[in-house]
Design a protein around this motif. Structure first.
Motif, PDB file in Angstrom:
ATOM      1  N   ASN A   1       0.739  -1.223  -0.083  1.00 33.64           N
ATOM      2  CA  ASN A   1      -0.082  -0.105   0.022  1.00 33.64           C
ATOM      3  C   ASN A   1       0.842   1.197  -0.089  1.00 33.64           C
ATOM      4  O   ASN A   1       1.916   1.212   0.712  1.00 33.64           O
TER       5      ASN A   1
ATOM      6  N   SER B   1      -3.489   8.770   3.963  1.00 40.00           N
ATOM      7  CA  SER B   1      -4.972   8.318   3.149  1.00 40.00           C
ATOM      8  C   SER B   1      -5.204   9.398   2.076  1.00 40.00           C
ATOM      9  O   SER B   1      -5.437   8.926   0.962  1.00 40.00           O
TER      10      SER B   1
ATOM     11  N   THR C   1       0.340   3.598   1.291  1.00 42.07           N
ATOM     12  CA  THR C   1       0.295   4.456   3.168  1.00 42.07           C
ATOM     13  C   THR C   1       1.136   3.695   3.845  1.00 42.07           C
ATOM     14  O   THR C   1       1.526   4.259   4.803  1.00 42.07           O
TER      15      THR C   1
END
Length: 86
Positions: free
Chosen positions: A3, A12, A5
């Motif tokens: 991800n 986000s 993030t």
């Protein structure tokens, strides 16, 4: 890493913006580089700023943006100044 993030400096909101411009993985961001990613973001959000460019570079390098080398920070600042909307 799976991800965006998972990268330093990418929360986000930033991950969502990156996904909107087709950057959906950490590998994609690293391959594209901070400057090109920032230009893509600028196309959808003319308000992207120097701090976002620093954050992207830190993410590419895998470090917090405050740890960027001063010479690299200056390169990024010069890049931004050369690409500001008229």
């Amino acid at each position: 890493m799976a991800n965006l993030t998972d990268l330093p400096n990418i929360g986000s909101h930033a991950a969502g913006q990156l996904a909107k411009v087709g950057i959906e993985t950490p590998e994609g961001l690293v391959a594209l580089g901070a400057e090109q990613a920032w230009l893509k973001l600028q196309a959808i959000d003319p308000g992207v700023c120097l701090h976002q460019l620093y954050a992207l570079e830190g993410a590419v390098q895998g470090i917090p943006k405050k740890e960027l080398d001063p010479a690299r920070r200056q390169e990024l600042k010069d890049f931004l100044n050369a690409h500001k909307p008229a």
